[in-house]
Design a protein around this motif. Sequence first.
Motif, PDB file in Angstrom:
ATOM      1  N   MET A 198       2.073 -19.947  23.265  1.00  0.00           N
ATOM      2  CA  MET A 198       1.786 -18.601  22.791  1.00  0.00           C
ATOM      3  C   MET A 198       2.873 -18.112  21.834  1.00  0.00           C
ATOM      4  O   MET A 198       2.587 -17.387  20.891  1.00  0.00           O
ATOM      5  N   GLU A 199       4.113 -18.527  22.099  1.00  0.00           N
ATOM      6  CA  GLU A 199       5.227 -18.093  21.258  1.00  0.00           C
ATOM      7  C   GLU A 199       5.018 -18.506  19.802  1.00  0.00           C
ATOM      8  O   GLU A 199       5.256 -17.718  18.880  1.00  0.00           O
ATOM      9  N   TYR A 200       4.545 -19.725  19.583  1.00  0.00           N
ATOM     10  CA  TYR A 200       4.338 -20.202  18.216  1.00  0.00           C
ATOM     11  C   TYR A 200       3.182 -19.476  17.530  1.00  0.00           C
ATOM     12  O   TYR A 200       3.206 -19.266  16.317  1.00  0.00           O
ATOM     13  N   PHE A 201       2.187 -19.101  18.316  1.00  0.00           N
ATOM     14  CA  PHE A 201       1.061 -18.333  17.782  1.00  0.00           C
ATOM     15  C   PHE A 201       1.550 -16.979  17.257  1.00  0.00           C
ATOM     16  O   PHE A 201       1.188 -16.569  16.152  1.00  0.00           O
ATOM     17  N   ILE A 202       2.395 -16.300  18.021  1.00  0.00           N
ATOM     18  CA  ILE A 202       2.930 -14.997  17.607  1.00  0.00           C
ATOM     19  C   ILE A 202       3.830 -15.167  16.382  1.00  0.00           C
ATOM     20  O   ILE A 202       3.778 -14.354  15.452  1.00  0.00           O
ATOM     21  N   ILE A 203       4.629 -16.206  16.363  1.00  0.00           N
ATOM     22  CA  ILE A 203       5.474 -16.473  15.189  1.00  0.00           C
ATOM     23  C   ILE A 203       4.591 -16.680  13.957  1.00  0.00           C
ATOM     24  O   ILE A 203       4.891 -16.156  12.875  1.00  0.00           O
ATOM     25  N   ALA A 204       3.502 -17.422  14.115  1.00  0.00           N
ATOM     26  CA  ALA A 204       2.585 -17.647  12.995  1.00  0.00           C
ATOM     27  C   ALA A 204       1.968 -16.325  12.521  1.00  0.00           C
ATOM     28  O   ALA A 204       1.870 -16.084  11.305  1.00  0.00           O
ATOM     29  N   LEU A 205       1.561 -15.476  13.461  1.00  0.00           N
ATOM     30  CA  LEU A 205       1.010 -14.168  13.088  1.00  0.00           C
ATOM     31  C   LEU A 205       2.035 -13.347  12.306  1.00  0.00           C
ATOM     32  O   LEU A 205       1.701 -12.741  11.279  1.00  0.00           O
ATOM     33  N   LYS A 206       3.253 -13.335  12.802  1.00  0.00           N
ATOM     34  CA  LYS A 206       4.315 -12.589  12.121  1.00  0.00           C
ATOM     35  C   LYS A 206       4.496 -13.094  10.693  1.00  0.00           C
ATOM     36  O   LYS A 206       4.612 -12.297   9.753  1.00  0.00           O
ATOM     37  N   ALA A 207       4.533 -14.396  10.532  1.00  0.00           N
ATOM     38  CA  ALA A 207       4.736 -14.990   9.205  1.00  0.00           C
ATOM     39  C   ALA A 207       3.573 -14.657   8.273  1.00  0.00           C
ATOM     40  O   ALA A 207       3.792 -14.269   7.119  1.00  0.00           O
ATOM     41  N   VAL A 208       2.361 -14.776   8.764  1.00  0.00           N
ATOM     42  CA  VAL A 208       1.190 -14.505   7.930  1.00  0.00           C
ATOM     43  C   VAL A 208       1.163 -13.041   7.496  1.00  0.00           C
ATOM     44  O   VAL A 208       0.971 -12.734   6.313  1.00  0.00           O
ATOM     45  N   VAL A 209       1.368 -12.128   8.436  1.00  0.00           N
ATOM     46  CA  VAL A 209       1.350 -10.696   8.109  1.00  0.00           C
ATOM     47  C   VAL A 209       2.465 -10.379   7.116  1.00  0.00           C
ATOM     48  O   VAL A 209       2.223  -9.764   6.069  1.00  0.00           O
ATOM     49  N   ALA A 210       3.668 -10.782   7.432  1.00  0.00           N
ATOM     50  CA  ALA A 210       4.819 -10.430   6.597  1.00  0.00           C
ATOM     51  C   ALA A 210       4.705 -11.020   5.191  1.00  0.00           C
ATOM     52  O   ALA A 210       4.889 -10.301   4.199  1.00  0.00           O
ATOM     53  N   ILE A 211       4.397 -12.292   5.092  1.00  0.00           N
ATOM     54  CA  ILE A 211       4.312 -12.930   3.776  1.00  0.00           C
ATOM     55  C   ILE A 211       3.167 -12.332   2.957  1.00  0.00           C
ATOM     56  O   ILE A 211       3.305 -12.099   1.758  1.00  0.00           O
ATOM     57  N   SER A 212       2.055 -12.044   3.610  1.00  0.00           N
ATOM     58  CA  SER A 212       0.916 -11.452   2.905  1.00  0.00           C
ATOM     59  C   SER A 212       1.254 -10.070   2.361  1.00  0.00           C
ATOM     60  O   SER A 212       0.937  -9.753   1.204  1.00  0.00           O
ATOM     61  N   LEU A 213       1.888  -9.244   3.182  1.00  0.00           N
ATOM     62  CA  LEU A 213       2.236  -7.898   2.733  1.00  0.00           C
ATOM     63  C   LEU A 213       3.322  -7.933   1.654  1.00  0.00           C
ATOM     64  O   LEU A 213       3.280  -7.153   0.696  1.00  0.00           O
ATOM     65  N   LEU A 214       4.280  -8.827   1.798  1.00  0.00           N
ATOM     66  CA  LEU A 214       5.298  -8.967   0.752  1.00  0.00           C
ATOM     67  C   LEU A 214       4.659  -9.424  -0.560  1.00  0.00           C
ATOM     68  O   LEU A 214       5.033  -8.949  -1.638  1.00  0.00           O
ATOM     69  N   ASN A 215       3.684 -10.297  -0.474  1.00  0.00           N
ATOM     70  CA  ASN A 215       2.956 -10.735  -1.663  1.00  0.00           C
ATOM     71  C   ASN A 215       2.271  -9.549  -2.346  1.00  0.00           C
ATOM     72  O   ASN A 215       2.388  -9.369  -3.554  1.00  0.00           O
ATOM     73  N   VAL A 216       1.575  -8.724  -1.567  1.00  0.00           N
ATOM     74  CA  VAL A 216       0.860  -7.572  -2.129  1.00  0.00           C
ATOM     75  C   VAL A 216       1.827  -6.606  -2.800  1.00  0.00           C
ATOM     76  O   VAL A 216       1.587  -6.138  -3.914  1.00  0.00           O
ATOM     77  N   TRP A 217       2.918  -6.290  -2.119  1.00  0.00           N
ATOM     78  CA  TRP A 217       3.813  -5.246  -2.606  1.00  0.00           C
ATOM     79  C   TRP A 217       4.848  -5.722  -3.616  1.00  0.00           C
ATOM     80  O   TRP A 217       5.355  -4.907  -4.398  1.00  0.00           O
ATOM     81  N   LEU A 218       5.162  -7.008  -3.636  1.00  0.00           N
ATOM     82  CA  LEU A 218       6.182  -7.497  -4.570  1.00  0.00           C
ATOM     83  C   LEU A 218       5.608  -8.336  -5.712  1.00  0.00           C
ATOM     84  O   LEU A 218       6.092  -8.240  -6.833  1.00  0.00           O
ATOM     85  N   LEU A 219       4.585  -9.131  -5.446  1.00  0.00           N
ATOM     86  CA  LEU A 219       4.045 -10.008  -6.478  1.00  0.00           C
ATOM     87  C   LEU A 219       2.757  -9.483  -7.113  1.00  0.00           C
ATOM     88  O   LEU A 219       2.515  -9.707  -8.292  1.00  0.00           O
TER      89      LEU A 219
END
Length: 120
Positions: A1-22
């Motif tokens: 479960m820990e890796y699943f949450i880490i994956a969710l965090k990465a997907v959300v964060a990278i996606s939002l950074l992409n929208v707002w920065l790139l």
Amino acid sequence: MEYFIIALKAVVAISLLNVWLLQFNKATKWRGGNAQNMIEEFRVYGLPAWMCYAVGFFKVTLSLLLIASIWYPNLENIAAIGLALLLSGSISMHIRIKDPMFKSIPAAIFLAMCLIIAII
């Protein structure tokens, strides 16, 4: 479960950074109304330009905190809940201007992911 949450965090964060920065100055099919960039999108919502920068600051900061929470778990809830609140606002703005529902799909998916992160 820990890796699943880490994956969710990465997907959300990278996606939002992409929208707002790139993608900030680029047209996408997800933009509110017929906006061609983020500033125009906020104008479509009836919001001032300074609000765009304020929301952007918080989304970028909370996204970075979400990434940091992989190593510092005490940051997890503030980042996930903060982003969930902002994403709820995004969805409400699309509804307010009567955008087609598909334009709210990314925000709804990221909202659900943030809630899973905060709850689990």
